[in-house]
Scaffold this motif. Structure first.
Motif, mmCIF file in Angstrom:
data_model
loop_
_atom_site.group_PDB
_atom_site.id
_atom_site.type_symbol
_atom_site.label_atom_id
_atom_site.label_comp_id
_atom_site.label_asym_id
_atom_site.label_seq_id
_atom_site.Cartn_x
_atom_site.Cartn_y
_atom_site.Cartn_z
ATOM 1 N N ASN A 150 0.772 -1.236 -0.201
ATOM 2 C CA ASN A 150 0.144 -0.117 -0.030
ATOM 3 C C ASN A 150 0.755 1.139 0.046
ATOM 4 N N ASP A 175 0.673 4.490 1.801
ATOM 5 C CA ASP A 175 0.001 5.004 2.992
ATOM 6 C C ASP A 175 0.096 6.645 3.070
ATOM 7 N N GLY A 204 3.631 1.249 2.708
ATOM 8 C CA GLY A 204 2.992 0.365 3.684
ATOM 9 C C GLY A 204 2.432 -0.878 3.161
ATOM 10 N N GLY A 205 1.294 -1.277 3.860
ATOM 11 C CA GLY A 205 0.351 -2.547 3.714
ATOM 12 C C GLY A 205 1.098 -3.671 4.545
ATOM 13 N N LYS A 206 0.115 -4.387 4.965
ATOM 14 C CA LYS A 206 0.381 -5.193 6.089
ATOM 15 C C LYS A 206 1.575 -6.524 5.592
ATOM 16 N N ASN A 256 4.920 -4.554 5.040
ATOM 17 C CA ASN A 256 5.542 -4.324 6.288
ATOM 18 C C ASN A 256 6.255 -5.779 6.891
ATOM 19 N N CYS A 291 -3.896 3.710 1.503
ATOM 20 C CA CYS A 291 -4.900 4.112 2.310
ATOM 21 C C CYS A 291 -4.601 5.460 3.013
ATOM 22 N N ILE A 315 -4.522 7.316 6.565
ATOM 23 C CA ILE A 315 -4.116 6.977 8.014
ATOM 24 C C ILE A 315 -4.286 8.071 8.612
ATOM 25 N N ILE A 351 -7.280 3.889 9.922
ATOM 26 C CA ILE A 351 -7.019 3.689 8.673
ATOM 27 C C ILE A 351 -8.193 3.253 7.840
ATOM 28 N N LEU A 376 -8.883 1.929 3.914
ATOM 29 C CA LEU A 376 -8.134 0.961 3.041
ATOM 30 C C LEU A 376 -8.751 1.245 1.732
ATOM 31 N N GLU A 402 -5.363 -8.734 3.430
ATOM 32 C CA GLU A 402 -5.739 -7.685 2.801
ATOM 33 C C GLU A 402 -5.782 -7.881 1.236
ATOM 34 N N THR A 439 1.714 2.721 13.866
ATOM 35 C CA THR A 439 1.322 2.008 12.608
ATOM 36 C C THR A 439 2.570 0.918 12.397
ATOM 37 N N ALA A 440 2.070 -0.316 12.023
ATOM 38 C CA ALA A 440 3.055 -1.131 11.639
ATOM 39 C C ALA A 440 3.661 -1.802 12.969
ATOM 40 N N ASP A 457 3.179 -5.366 12.806
ATOM 41 C CA ASP A 457 3.608 -6.177 11.391
ATOM 42 C C ASP A 457 5.223 -6.456 11.856
ATOM 43 N N ALA A 469 5.140 3.493 8.235
ATOM 44 C CA ALA A 469 4.905 2.099 8.583
ATOM 45 C C ALA A 469 6.238 1.501 8.338
HETATM 46 O O1 RIB Z 1 -0.344 -2.498 9.755
HETATM 47 C C1 RIB Z 1 -0.309 -1.315 9.115
HETATM 48 C C2 RIB Z 1 -0.588 -1.237 7.683
HETATM 49 O O2 RIB Z 1 -2.259 -1.483 7.684
HETATM 50 C C3 RIB Z 1 -0.421 0.019 7.153
HETATM 51 O O3 RIB Z 1 0.781 0.205 6.735
HETATM 52 C C4 RIB Z 1 -1.597 0.183 5.827
HETATM 53 O O4 RIB Z 1 -0.971 0.151 4.695
HETATM 54 C C5 RIB Z 1 -2.541 -0.939 6.303
HETATM 55 O O5 RIB Z 1 -2.367 -2.125 5.531
#
Ligand code: RIB
Length: 296
Positions: free
Chosen positions: A10, A12, A37-39, A42, A91, A93, A103, A105, A136, A239-240, A243, A279
């Motif tokens: 993602n 972010d 980002g993006g789970k 990350n 996303c 945030i 967040i 998405l 996701e 955030t993250a 992750d 993230a």
């Molecule tokens: O876990 C954090 C992530 O959740 C962020 O980076 C965002 O992109 C969402 O996917």
């Protein structure tokens, strides 16, 4: 043993605010930045920074080049990533004065994963390799099925939780790594010990790490439960953090087999992550985690 992290990527768009906006309210932000980002991304970066050999699978759109570069800078293999026309996952945030976030998405190319691409990716892995998944991307039930057919070890971070995930066949999962809310959704329980018991009853072969925010985390598996405290940290952006914990725990646990050590390392890594903005950008190097450990 190779690790495949099959998950989201993602862009972010992070808005710093004093307090997260309420329904019907309009507020001004203190600043905006775009981070990778993006789970999935990350967790790939956290795995790699912890020292694991990681291949990322997922899809980027026309605006996703920075995400590929970010993974490559962290030594994640990116050759399996699919390039599609159309917008990338992204996303909005909001991060407040306490470092807490909310967040929204947009799935973009993360939601265009199909069976043909999944087949292509899994052709590069074999029995005994690990696959780490979140929630996701599209095609998750087929990915679980495919990983089971290949006799890979499946690790699931069921985040973000959805109704579809709550009713999905998760019998292929060997390891759950999840928070109290997600554990509650999967078991109908609220007490941490009952969540662990509920997961064990439903998935007797799976091991679990349950994260409990400020109350730390616990591992349950191989007939034992190991508890770990959370390390205090001055949070500026959470955030993250989850992750970071997931990537560090999985990399260390599957390399050492020592759940207590892996929990401790992951807790330290996520304590550092919350003190930094963004993230992927907030995930520390293993040497930083070890130095931080030594100096406390
Ligand atoms: O876990 C954090 C992530 O959740 C962020 O980076 C965002 O992109 C969402 O996917």
């Amino acid at each position: 043993m190779k690790i495949l992290c099959f998950g989201s990527l993602n862009l972010d768009h992070v808005y710093r605010v004093h307090a997260i906006v309420r329904p019907g309210e309009t507020i001004s932000s203190l600043g905006v930045e775009t981070h990778c980002g993006g789970k999935g991304l990350n967790q790939s970066i956290a795995l790699a920074k912890a020292g694991a050999p990681v291949w990322h699978a997922g899809a980027v759109g026309e605006d996703g080049q920075a995400l590929i570069r970010r993974l490559q800078n962290a030594s994640v293999h990116t050759d399996l990533i699919e390039h599609l026309d159309g917008p990338n996952g992204s996303c909005v945030i909001q991060v407040d004065d306490e470092g807490q976030n909310s967040i929204v998405l947009f799935g973009g190319t993360n939601q265009r994963i199909d069976r043909a691409y999944v087949d292509e990716v899994f052709a590069h892995f074999e029995k005994g390799d690990l696959v780490l998944l979140q929630n996701e991307i599209s095609c998750l039930p087929y990915i679980l099925e495919k990983a089971a057919t290949k006799q890979m070890t499946v690790i699931l971070n069921p985040s973000p939780m959805t109704k579809e995930l709550m009713t999905m066949d998760l019998s292929a999962v060997s390891f759950f790594i999840l928070n109290e809310v997600e554990g509650g959704d999967l078991t109908g329980e609220t007490d941490p010990d009952r969540i662990l018991k509920g997961l064990e009853e439903r998935y007797p072969k799976a091991e679990t790490v349950l994260t409990l925010g400020g109350n730390g985390s616990c591992f349950h598996g191989k007939g034992q439960t190991i508890r770990q405290m959370a390390y205090p940290a001055q949070a500026i952006d959470t955030t993250a953090a989850g992750d970071t914990f997931t990537g560090y725990f999985i990399a260390d646990y599957y390399a050492s087999g020592d759940a207590a050590h892996a929990l401790d390392l992951a807790s330290r890594a996520s304590a550092i992550a919350v003190t930094r903005p963004g993230a992927a950008d907030s995930i520390p190097l293993r040497s930083e985690v070890e130095a931080w450990t030594a100096s406390k």
